[in-house]
Design a protein around this motif. Structure first.
Motif, mmCIF file in Angstrom:
data_model
loop_
_atom_site.group_PDB
_atom_site.id
_atom_site.type_symbol
_atom_site.label_atom_id
_atom_site.label_comp_id
_atom_site.label_asym_id
_atom_site.label_seq_id
_atom_site.Cartn_x
_atom_site.Cartn_y
_atom_site.Cartn_z
ATOM 1 N N VAL A 133 -57.261 -84.106 30.899
ATOM 2 C CA VAL A 133 -57.154 -85.597 31.022
ATOM 3 C C VAL A 133 -55.422 -85.922 30.981
ATOM 4 O O VAL A 133 -55.247 -86.751 31.865
ATOM 5 C CB VAL A 133 -57.658 -86.192 29.801
ATOM 6 C CG1 VAL A 133 -57.386 -87.750 29.769
ATOM 7 C CG2 VAL A 133 -59.226 -86.200 29.885
ATOM 8 N N LEU A 136 -54.452 -85.324 34.420
ATOM 9 C CA LEU A 136 -54.945 -86.728 35.379
ATOM 10 C C LEU A 136 -54.141 -87.876 35.144
ATOM 11 O O LEU A 136 -53.554 -88.794 36.202
ATOM 12 C CB LEU A 136 -56.263 -86.669 35.136
ATOM 13 C CG LEU A 136 -57.054 -85.645 35.721
ATOM 14 C CD1 LEU A 136 -58.676 -85.687 35.228
ATOM 15 C CD2 LEU A 136 -57.057 -85.319 37.297
ATOM 16 N N VAL A 137 -53.923 -88.042 33.987
ATOM 17 C CA VAL A 137 -52.844 -89.310 33.439
ATOM 18 C C VAL A 137 -51.573 -89.250 33.986
ATOM 19 O O VAL A 137 -51.294 -90.343 34.768
ATOM 20 C CB VAL A 137 -53.043 -89.487 31.899
ATOM 21 C CG1 VAL A 137 -51.952 -90.613 31.571
ATOM 22 C CG2 VAL A 137 -54.355 -89.963 31.358
ATOM 23 N N ASP A 140 -52.025 -89.907 37.813
ATOM 24 C CA ASP A 140 -52.136 -91.290 38.040
ATOM 25 C C ASP A 140 -50.868 -92.282 37.898
ATOM 26 O O ASP A 140 -50.678 -93.102 38.601
ATOM 27 C CB ASP A 140 -53.061 -91.961 36.920
ATOM 28 C CG ASP A 140 -54.138 -93.166 37.597
ATOM 29 O OD1 ASP A 140 -54.633 -93.053 38.545
ATOM 30 O OD2 ASP A 140 -53.815 -94.303 36.742
ATOM 31 N N ARG A 169 -55.288 -95.790 30.736
ATOM 32 C CA ARG A 169 -55.533 -94.664 31.712
ATOM 33 C C ARG A 169 -56.233 -93.619 30.969
ATOM 34 O O ARG A 169 -56.800 -93.084 31.754
ATOM 35 C CB ARG A 169 -54.231 -94.399 32.061
ATOM 36 C CG ARG A 169 -52.988 -95.210 33.326
ATOM 37 C CD ARG A 169 -51.850 -94.747 33.459
ATOM 38 N NE ARG A 169 -50.983 -95.766 34.044
ATOM 39 C CZ ARG A 169 -50.803 -95.781 35.356
ATOM 40 N NH1 ARG A 169 -51.246 -95.165 36.196
ATOM 41 N NH2 ARG A 169 -49.625 -96.759 35.567
ATOM 42 N N TRP A 173 -59.658 -92.067 32.468
ATOM 43 C CA TRP A 173 -59.613 -90.706 33.079
ATOM 44 C C TRP A 173 -60.614 -89.980 31.958
ATOM 45 O O TRP A 173 -61.260 -88.964 32.683
ATOM 46 C CB TRP A 173 -58.370 -90.135 33.073
ATOM 47 C CG TRP A 173 -57.682 -90.702 34.593
ATOM 48 C CD1 TRP A 173 -56.916 -91.593 34.472
ATOM 49 C CD2 TRP A 173 -58.183 -90.112 35.665
ATOM 50 N NE1 TRP A 173 -56.336 -91.645 35.929
ATOM 51 C CE2 TRP A 173 -57.349 -90.925 36.551
ATOM 52 C CE3 TRP A 173 -59.145 -89.379 36.306
ATOM 53 C CZ2 TRP A 173 -57.440 -90.953 37.875
ATOM 54 C CZ3 TRP A 173 -58.882 -88.865 37.556
ATOM 55 C CH2 TRP A 173 -58.152 -89.774 38.589
ATOM 56 N N VAL A 176 -64.071 -90.762 33.530
ATOM 57 C CA VAL A 176 -64.212 -89.864 34.928
ATOM 58 C C VAL A 176 -64.456 -88.597 34.635
ATOM 59 O O VAL A 176 -65.500 -87.924 35.220
ATOM 60 C CB VAL A 176 -62.898 -90.176 35.365
ATOM 61 C CG1 VAL A 176 -62.846 -89.400 36.850
ATOM 62 C CG2 VAL A 176 -62.547 -91.752 35.934
ATOM 63 N N THR A 177 -63.801 -87.968 33.593
ATOM 64 C CA THR A 177 -64.075 -86.613 33.327
ATOM 65 C C THR A 177 -65.368 -86.316 32.821
ATOM 66 O O THR A 177 -65.870 -85.397 33.417
ATOM 67 C CB THR A 177 -62.867 -85.974 32.395
ATOM 68 O OG1 THR A 177 -61.671 -86.266 32.927
ATOM 69 C CG2 THR A 177 -62.984 -84.576 32.483
ATOM 70 N N VAL A 182 -64.482 -86.671 38.789
ATOM 71 C CA VAL A 182 -62.894 -86.572 39.206
ATOM 72 C C VAL A 182 -62.594 -86.362 40.657
ATOM 73 O O VAL A 182 -61.720 -87.082 41.139
ATOM 74 C CB VAL A 182 -62.231 -85.165 38.253
ATOM 75 C CG1 VAL A 182 -60.787 -85.072 38.619
ATOM 76 C CG2 VAL A 182 -62.336 -85.633 36.767
#
Length: 223
Positions: A133, A136-137, A140, A169, A173, A176-177, A182
């Motif tokens: 995460v 991914l953040v 993003d 965020r 995420w 999403v995960t 993803v």
């Protein structure tokens, strides 16, 4: 508070009239309070408030200065307020983002550089469905930040970034995960980059609108 608000208003008027400009040092406290017809205590409170909003910079032992008044600096105050919202009022902030970010991306499509596109593609190469995460953040932040900067409007770009805090965020995420979505989310990003590279502003605007709307639905589900 009324007295402090009056003091803030008088300093603001000095900025608007050009008596104080970015980088200027404020007159000594005693001189300024007499000039504005304020008590020194109310002036002091006003200076503290304007320091928090990044309008003034208090340098201990040196004096108080007007900051650069740069849009990104001023919008840090907005980002601070956004981080304080933990309830459903976050959704109202997200609605503002849904209005502003497609317009920002629309501008970026006509102004983005090859170097910007490379940064976006490089960022996408660093993440996949197995990324954490935190990774991914970080992606993003880079992705939306590059597009916001490419729009060429500092006020609009920094406001959009301020409305999308790291806290929000991370929450999105994580969701999403958890949903194993993803790959789909990153595919959205790739499609947006492709449209940006082609300079298709209307398509970029539509893709970003759909992307933000999907994120908003996820956020509604988690609140």
């Amino acid at each position: 508070m009324a007295v402090t608000d009056e003091a803030i208003g008088k300093i603001k008027d000095m900025l608007i009239r050009g008596e104080l400009k970015a980088g200027d040092r404020l007159p000594p406290e005693k001189e300024l309070s007499e000039r504005l017809g304020l008590s020194r205590s109310s002036l002091r409170e006003a200076v503290k408030a304007l320091e928090l909003t990044r309008v003034l910079d208090v340098r201990r032992g040196d004096g108080t200065y007007v900051t650069s008044l740069d849009a990104k600096l001023l919008n840090k105050a907005v980002a601070f307020v956004v981080d304080l919202h933990q309830d459903r009022s976050v959704l109202e902030l997200f609605e503002v983002r849904r209005i502003l970010e497609p317009a920002t991306a629309h501008l970026a499509a006509g102004r983005i550089t090859a170097a910007d596109i490379s940064r976006l593609r490089d960022s996408l190469k660093m993440v996949d469905e197995y990324s954490s995460v935190e990774e991914l953040v970080a992606h993003d932040l880079t992705f939306h930040g590059v597009i916001a900067q490419a729009a060429g409007n500092d006020y609009l770009g920094s406001l959009v970034e301020a409305l999308y805090s790291s806290t929000i965020r991370a929450r999105i995420w994580q969701d999403v995960t958890r949903d194993k979505a993803v790959t789909r989310a990153l595919d959205d990003h790739r499609t947006i980059v492709d449209a940006l590279e082609r300079g298709d502003a209307e398509l970029v605007k539509a893709l970003v609108t759909v992307h933000i709307s999907n994120l908003e639905k996820r956020l509604r589900r988690t609140l």
